[in-house]
Design a protein around this motif. Sequence first.
Motif, mmCIF file in Angstrom:
data_model
loop_
_atom_site.group_PDB
_atom_site.id
_atom_site.type_symbol
_atom_site.label_atom_id
_atom_site.label_comp_id
_atom_site.label_asym_id
_atom_site.label_seq_id
_atom_site.Cartn_x
_atom_site.Cartn_y
_atom_site.Cartn_z
ATOM 1 N N GLY A 20 -21.130 90.240 -30.402
ATOM 2 C CA GLY A 20 -19.897 89.561 -30.752
ATOM 3 C C GLY A 20 -19.938 88.052 -30.634
ATOM 4 N N LEU A 21 -21.131 87.485 -30.480
ATOM 5 C CA LEU A 21 -21.256 86.040 -30.312
ATOM 6 C C LEU A 21 -21.308 85.295 -31.644
ATOM 7 C CD1 LEU A 21 -23.796 86.031 -27.359
ATOM 8 C CD2 LEU A 21 -21.411 85.284 -27.275
ATOM 9 N N ILE A 22 -21.825 85.948 -32.689
ATOM 10 C CA ILE A 22 -21.915 85.338 -34.010
ATOM 11 C C ILE A 22 -21.605 86.407 -35.052
ATOM 12 C CG2 ILE A 22 -23.662 83.626 -33.318
ATOM 13 C CD1 ILE A 22 -25.781 85.400 -34.714
ATOM 14 N N GLU A 23 -21.460 85.987 -36.287
ATOM 15 C CA GLU A 23 -21.367 86.899 -37.417
ATOM 16 C C GLU A 23 -22.403 86.487 -38.450
ATOM 17 O OE1 GLU A 23 -17.442 87.054 -39.006
ATOM 18 O OE2 GLU A 23 -16.507 87.705 -37.120
ATOM 19 N N LEU A 24 -22.965 87.487 -39.130
ATOM 20 C CA LEU A 24 -23.980 87.259 -40.146
ATOM 21 C C LEU A 24 -23.447 87.649 -41.513
ATOM 22 C CD1 LEU A 24 -27.106 88.712 -38.275
ATOM 23 C CD2 LEU A 24 -26.587 86.289 -38.660
ATOM 24 N N ALA A 25 -23.958 87.003 -42.538
ATOM 25 C CA ALA A 25 -23.558 87.324 -43.900
ATOM 26 C C ALA A 25 -23.880 88.776 -44.222
ATOM 27 C CB ALA A 25 -24.258 86.397 -44.892
ATOM 28 N N ALA A 26 -23.021 89.412 -44.986
ATOM 29 C CA ALA A 26 -23.211 90.822 -45.330
ATOM 30 C C ALA A 26 -24.504 91.053 -46.088
ATOM 31 C CB ALA A 26 -22.025 91.323 -46.145
ATOM 32 N N ASP A 27 -24.958 90.037 -46.810
ATOM 33 C CA ASP A 27 -26.181 90.179 -47.608
ATOM 34 C C ASP A 27 -27.387 89.545 -46.923
ATOM 35 O OD1 ASP A 27 -25.448 87.541 -47.816
ATOM 36 O OD2 ASP A 27 -25.640 87.418 -50.003
ATOM 37 N N ALA A 28 -27.339 89.406 -45.594
ATOM 38 C CA ALA A 28 -28.442 88.773 -44.865
ATOM 39 C C ALA A 28 -29.727 89.572 -44.965
ATOM 40 C CB ALA A 28 -28.064 88.571 -43.401
ATOM 41 N N GLY A 29 -29.628 90.884 -45.169
ATOM 42 C CA GLY A 29 -30.812 91.717 -45.348
ATOM 43 C C GLY A 29 -31.562 91.978 -44.054
ATOM 44 N N ASP A 30 -32.853 92.316 -44.204
ATOM 45 C CA ASP A 30 -33.673 92.714 -43.056
ATOM 46 C C ASP A 30 -34.235 91.527 -42.285
ATOM 47 O OD1 ASP A 30 -33.673 95.666 -43.457
ATOM 48 O OD2 ASP A 30 -34.639 95.112 -45.355
ATOM 49 N N PHE A 31 -34.169 90.340 -42.858
ATOM 50 C CA PHE A 31 -34.737 89.160 -42.218
ATOM 51 C C PHE A 31 -33.698 88.039 -42.121
ATOM 52 C CE2 PHE A 31 -38.251 91.495 -44.070
ATOM 53 C CZ PHE A 31 -39.228 91.462 -43.087
ATOM 54 N N PRO A 32 -32.595 88.251 -41.399
ATOM 55 C CA PRO A 32 -31.585 87.197 -41.295
ATOM 56 C C PRO A 32 -32.149 85.966 -40.589
ATOM 57 C CG PRO A 32 -31.155 88.924 -39.700
ATOM 58 C CD PRO A 32 -32.238 89.442 -40.603
ATOM 59 N N THR A 33 -31.658 84.803 -40.981
ATOM 60 C CA THR A 33 -32.032 83.539 -40.356
ATOM 61 C C THR A 33 -30.763 82.831 -39.906
ATOM 62 O OG1 THR A 33 -31.895 82.236 -42.394
ATOM 63 C CG2 THR A 33 -33.985 83.381 -41.951
ATOM 64 N N VAL A 34 -30.921 81.713 -39.236
ATOM 65 C CA VAL A 34 -29.751 80.977 -38.769
ATOM 66 C C VAL A 34 -28.893 80.511 -39.941
ATOM 67 C CG1 VAL A 34 -30.783 80.277 -36.588
ATOM 68 C CG2 VAL A 34 -31.122 78.850 -38.625
ATOM 69 N N GLU A 35 -29.500 80.372 -41.117
ATOM 70 C CA GLU A 35 -28.728 79.995 -42.308
ATOM 71 C C GLU A 35 -27.764 81.095 -42.721
ATOM 72 O OE1 GLU A 35 -31.990 79.424 -42.008
ATOM 73 O OE2 GLU A 35 -31.852 77.234 -41.847
ATOM 74 N N ASN A 36 -28.001 82.334 -42.254
ATOM 75 C CA ASN A 36 -27.131 83.455 -42.593
ATOM 76 C C ASN A 36 -25.983 83.626 -41.604
ATOM 77 O OD1 ASN A 36 -30.192 84.955 -43.416
ATOM 78 N ND2 ASN A 36 -28.617 84.513 -44.944
ATOM 79 N N VAL A 37 -25.907 82.755 -40.597
ATOM 80 C CA VAL A 37 -24.813 82.821 -39.625
ATOM 81 C C VAL A 37 -23.548 82.282 -40.287
ATOM 82 C CG1 VAL A 37 -23.947 82.004 -37.408
ATOM 83 C CG2 VAL A 37 -26.372 82.592 -37.659
ATOM 84 N N THR A 38 -22.543 83.138 -40.433
ATOM 85 C CA THR A 38 -21.292 82.742 -41.097
ATOM 86 C C THR A 38 -20.189 82.381 -40.109
ATOM 87 O OG1 THR A 38 -20.617 85.065 -41.221
ATOM 88 C CG2 THR A 38 -21.794 84.139 -43.129
#
Length: 329
Positions: free
Chosen positions: A187-205
């Motif tokens: 619950g500390l961050i949220e990730l983009a729904a389309d982040a896929g299998d290799f999310p990066t910090v750019e996918n933090v929404t």
Amino acid sequence: MSDQNPPSSGPSDLRSAVAAGSKKRRTIILTTSAVVAVALIVGVVAIVSNLGGTASSAAGTPAAGERRSVKIATAEDSQFQDAIAAVASEKGLDVTWVNVDDWVLPNTELVAGSVDANAFQHILYLSAFNAQNNADLTPVFSTVITQWGIFSSTLKNVSEIPSGGRVAIPDDPSNGGRALNILASAGLIELAADAGDFPTVENVTSNPKNLQFVALPARDIPLQFNDPSLSAVVVGTSYFDPAQNVSKDDALFLDDSLDEKNLPYVNVVATRADNADDPAWATLKEAYADPRVADALEKEQFGNSVLVDVDVNTLRDKLAELQKSASKK
């Protein structure tokens, strides 16, 4: 997990398949069709084979009096590996462990032909290597799962992580993405729904605490555990040195390693595709399944890593899916 393979509803097949063969042994059995999951190690063993042309039994174990030999490169020396070698020797397979200093050499040496297999990695890490290097490494059987979590030397709860806190995460794509998923689960961050299998910090929404992510080699993160500039670290529980006296019970948040989403983090013995049918792997798999090996792992890891048995076709299908995803990065 990717959008192509969403988790099924109901109890995890992985969890329901846990068999308590003894108080010290937890072995996971999965069927070919199961969509299952298990979290890495890290990882563990690279295998170099110097196999002769002698015949083997149908089960893969050398016939009486016949011996085979393999060299196994690994990122660490352990009693667990010693136990595997001892049991394999009883089955006619001589194992020599070769330690390396990083997580790149086991795969590059395997591709170069200096070794014949490795088992230091989970399939998500393997998929990234294959995609980046146009390699054809493939699993031959699963080995262990390592539980991951969020740890802090000063805090007792994730809610105590301060605004602007610095959080160490692995710097490689597969483990770094895993750490971000754990932070999202906490619950500390949220990730983009389309982040896929290799999310990066750019996918933090969403990052309400404005956390700062400090990328470090995964193996070095436990060494930074007491760094006063870090509020927390995200790493595998088995990565801590026993002398640090840090266990899964000390985690601010512990990932559920038996959740179906964690199939990409199953650790495997892998080899080149043209060597996948070598009967030595069947013998080695039998050694991993021996209760003495399970006891050695429990003694060394205190339950932070457990042996798992995932159908090889399930592993290979998931690897192909992950590799396709990695190729798009």
